[in-house]
Design a protein around this motif. Structure first.
Motif, mmCIF file in Angstrom:
data_model
loop_
_atom_site.group_PDB
_atom_site.id
_atom_site.type_symbol
_atom_site.label_atom_id
_atom_site.label_comp_id
_atom_site.label_asym_id
_atom_site.label_seq_id
_atom_site.Cartn_x
_atom_site.Cartn_y
_atom_site.Cartn_z
ATOM 1 N N LEU A 154 12.726 59.383 30.929
ATOM 2 C CA LEU A 154 11.399 59.567 31.517
ATOM 3 C C LEU A 154 11.353 60.857 32.333
ATOM 4 O O LEU A 154 10.517 61.724 32.094
ATOM 5 C CB LEU A 154 11.013 58.364 32.391
ATOM 6 C CG LEU A 154 9.655 58.459 33.087
ATOM 7 C CD1 LEU A 154 8.526 58.568 32.070
ATOM 8 C CD2 LEU A 154 9.433 57.258 33.993
ATOM 9 N N TYR A 174 -5.310 61.806 31.858
ATOM 10 C CA TYR A 174 -5.982 63.041 31.465
ATOM 11 C C TYR A 174 -5.573 64.158 32.411
ATOM 12 O O TYR A 174 -5.408 63.939 33.609
ATOM 13 C CB TYR A 174 -7.507 62.892 31.563
ATOM 14 C CG TYR A 174 -8.065 61.711 30.816
ATOM 15 C CD1 TYR A 174 -8.391 61.816 29.473
ATOM 16 C CD2 TYR A 174 -8.276 60.498 31.456
ATOM 17 C CE1 TYR A 174 -8.904 60.724 28.776
ATOM 18 C CE2 TYR A 174 -8.794 59.409 30.776
ATOM 19 C CZ TYR A 174 -9.107 59.527 29.443
ATOM 20 O OH TYR A 174 -9.616 58.457 28.768
ATOM 21 N N GLU A 175 -5.445 65.349 31.881
ATOM 22 C CA GLU A 175 -5.190 66.526 32.696
ATOM 23 C C GLU A 175 -6.514 67.237 32.927
ATOM 24 O O GLU A 175 -7.260 67.502 31.989
ATOM 25 C CB GLU A 175 -4.242 67.479 31.974
ATOM 26 C CG GLU A 175 -4.084 68.794 32.694
ATOM 27 C CD GLU A 175 -3.414 69.855 31.851
ATOM 28 O OE1 GLU A 175 -3.664 71.034 32.124
ATOM 29 O OE2 GLU A 175 -2.672 69.511 30.922
ATOM 30 N N GLN A 202 4.340 53.348 29.518
ATOM 31 C CA GLN A 202 4.137 54.048 28.238
ATOM 32 C C GLN A 202 3.161 55.214 28.416
ATOM 33 O O GLN A 202 3.383 56.297 27.883
ATOM 34 C CB GLN A 202 3.606 53.070 27.198
ATOM 35 C CG GLN A 202 3.289 53.714 25.859
ATOM 36 C CD GLN A 202 2.696 52.687 24.884
ATOM 37 O OE1 GLN A 202 2.694 51.494 25.140
ATOM 38 N NE2 GLN A 202 2.192 53.178 23.775
ATOM 39 N N ASN A 203 2.096 55.013 29.169
ATOM 40 C CA ASN A 203 1.126 56.081 29.409
ATOM 41 C C ASN A 203 1.694 57.159 30.332
ATOM 42 O O ASN A 203 1.415 58.343 30.159
ATOM 43 C CB ASN A 203 -0.164 55.510 29.993
ATOM 44 C CG ASN A 203 -0.847 54.587 29.015
ATOM 45 O OD1 ASN A 203 -0.776 54.792 27.806
ATOM 46 N ND2 ASN A 203 -1.476 53.557 29.526
ATOM 47 N N ARG A 238 4.853 57.930 30.483
ATOM 48 C CA ARG A 238 5.804 58.657 29.629
ATOM 49 C C ARG A 238 5.071 59.736 28.820
ATOM 50 O O ARG A 238 5.528 60.872 28.725
ATOM 51 C CB ARG A 238 6.531 57.680 28.712
ATOM 52 C CG ARG A 238 7.710 58.278 27.981
ATOM 53 C CD ARG A 238 8.482 57.204 27.216
ATOM 54 N NE ARG A 238 9.088 56.214 28.087
ATOM 55 C CZ ARG A 238 10.240 56.383 28.732
ATOM 56 N NH1 ARG A 238 10.902 57.505 28.616
ATOM 57 N NH2 ARG A 238 10.732 55.422 29.497
ATOM 58 N N ALA A 239 3.902 59.395 28.280
ATOM 59 C CA ALA A 239 3.104 60.364 27.513
ATOM 60 C C ALA A 239 2.651 61.513 28.413
ATOM 61 O O ALA A 239 2.676 62.684 28.004
ATOM 62 C CB ALA A 239 1.904 59.679 26.870
ATOM 63 N N ALA A 240 2.255 61.196 29.641
ATOM 64 C CA ALA A 240 1.821 62.237 30.574
ATOM 65 C C ALA A 240 2.979 63.169 30.931
ATOM 66 O O ALA A 240 2.811 64.394 30.972
ATOM 67 C CB ALA A 240 1.251 61.600 31.839
ATOM 68 N N THR A 291 -5.290 55.604 29.934
ATOM 69 C CA THR A 291 -5.002 56.958 29.464
ATOM 70 C C THR A 291 -4.880 57.879 30.670
ATOM 71 O O THR A 291 -5.567 57.694 31.677
ATOM 72 C CB THR A 291 -6.138 57.465 28.544
ATOM 73 O OG1 THR A 291 -6.348 56.504 27.511
ATOM 74 C CG2 THR A 291 -5.785 58.794 27.915
ATOM 75 N N GLN A 293 5.636 63.808 29.102
ATOM 76 C CA GLN A 293 5.914 64.633 27.915
ATOM 77 C C GLN A 293 4.902 65.768 27.806
ATOM 78 O O GLN A 293 5.259 66.890 27.459
ATOM 79 C CB GLN A 293 5.907 63.774 26.657
ATOM 80 C CG GLN A 293 7.121 62.886 26.550
ATOM 81 C CD GLN A 293 7.043 61.905 25.388
ATOM 82 O OE1 GLN A 293 5.992 61.687 24.796
ATOM 83 N NE2 GLN A 293 8.180 61.301 25.074
ATOM 84 N N HIS A 294 3.644 65.474 28.117
ATOM 85 C CA HIS A 294 2.612 66.512 28.096
ATOM 86 C C HIS A 294 2.929 67.598 29.125
ATOM 87 O O HIS A 294 2.810 68.792 28.841
ATOM 88 C CB HIS A 294 1.235 65.902 28.367
ATOM 89 C CG HIS A 294 0.156 66.909 28.512
ATOM 90 N ND1 HIS A 294 -0.380 67.584 27.439
ATOM 91 C CD2 HIS A 294 -0.472 67.388 29.610
ATOM 92 C CE1 HIS A 294 -1.294 68.425 27.868
ATOM 93 N NE2 HIS A 294 -1.370 68.320 29.179
ATOM 94 N N SER A 316 -6.621 59.130 35.601
ATOM 95 C CA SER A 316 -6.331 58.014 34.713
ATOM 96 C C SER A 316 -7.368 56.922 34.892
ATOM 97 O O SER A 316 -7.874 56.701 35.995
ATOM 98 C CB SER A 316 -4.943 57.451 34.984
ATOM 99 O OG SER A 316 -4.684 56.367 34.115
#
Length: 173
Positions: free
Chosen positions: A38, A107-108, A77-78, A80-82, A105, A84-85, A101
């Motif tokens: 992470l 968002y940036e 999970q969300n 982790r996606a952030a 989700t 990675q972004h 958020s």
């Protein structure tokens, strides 16, 4: 003798306990997040028994952002996606970024207009101004120990107890 140092410098790394103190997390969380990928230390990974991970200033900012997302109930999970972004972006504009958020989700937002657009969607949204987290971490790390990556020298923060320890050490030399 160590003067106050720039906590954001790319030549400074922070050991696990220091990163935990600045990010407001437990060592157990830090270890789990590193083992699961992470938030991994970008300065030096642990590579066997007795080695210490070293986290960069930006790693510590991300640790604190992750902690804030978890505290508000965003799914791992969300998060982790952030993360990675953020890695894909190279952290270039981290200080000026707002992460929003809706719980599902992340968002940036890099402008106030983007924040307003999200808010006009009508559902509950919360945001993390990464610049505020950046300054919090910078203030916390300036009070703690860092380590020069190139020569391994321990840098003493501005904490009064550390100042006394530094004076004693300097007198003993």
């Amino acid at each position: 003798m160590n003067a106050a140092y720039d906590a954001t410098s790319e030549t400074i790394g922070y050991r696990g306990p220091t990163a935990c103190a600045a990010a407001g997390i437990t060592y157990r969380q830090l270890d789990y997040w590193a083992r699961t990928g992470l938030v991994e230390p970008s300065v030096r990974a642990a590579y066997g028994s007795g080695t210490q991970r070293l986290y960069s200033f930006r790693d510590v900012v991300v640790l604190k952002v992750v902690k804030r997302f978890l505290d508000t109930g965003v799914a791992l999970q969300n998060i982790r996606a952030a993360v990675q972004h953020l890695r894909a972006r190279g952290f270039a504009d981290l200080e000026r970024m707002t992460l929003m958020s809706d719980g599902a989700t992340v968002y940036e937002c890099s402008s106030p207009d983007e924040v307003v657009d999200l808010l006009q969607g009508g559902q509950g949204i919360f945001g993390i101004a990464v610049g505020v987290v950046w300054r919090d971490v910078e203030a916390a790390l300036s009070q703690l120990h860092g380590e020069r990556v190139d020569i391994g020298e321990t840098l003493v923060g501005q904490h009064p107890a550390d100042e006394l320890a530094r004076r004693r050490r300097d007198r003993a030399v």
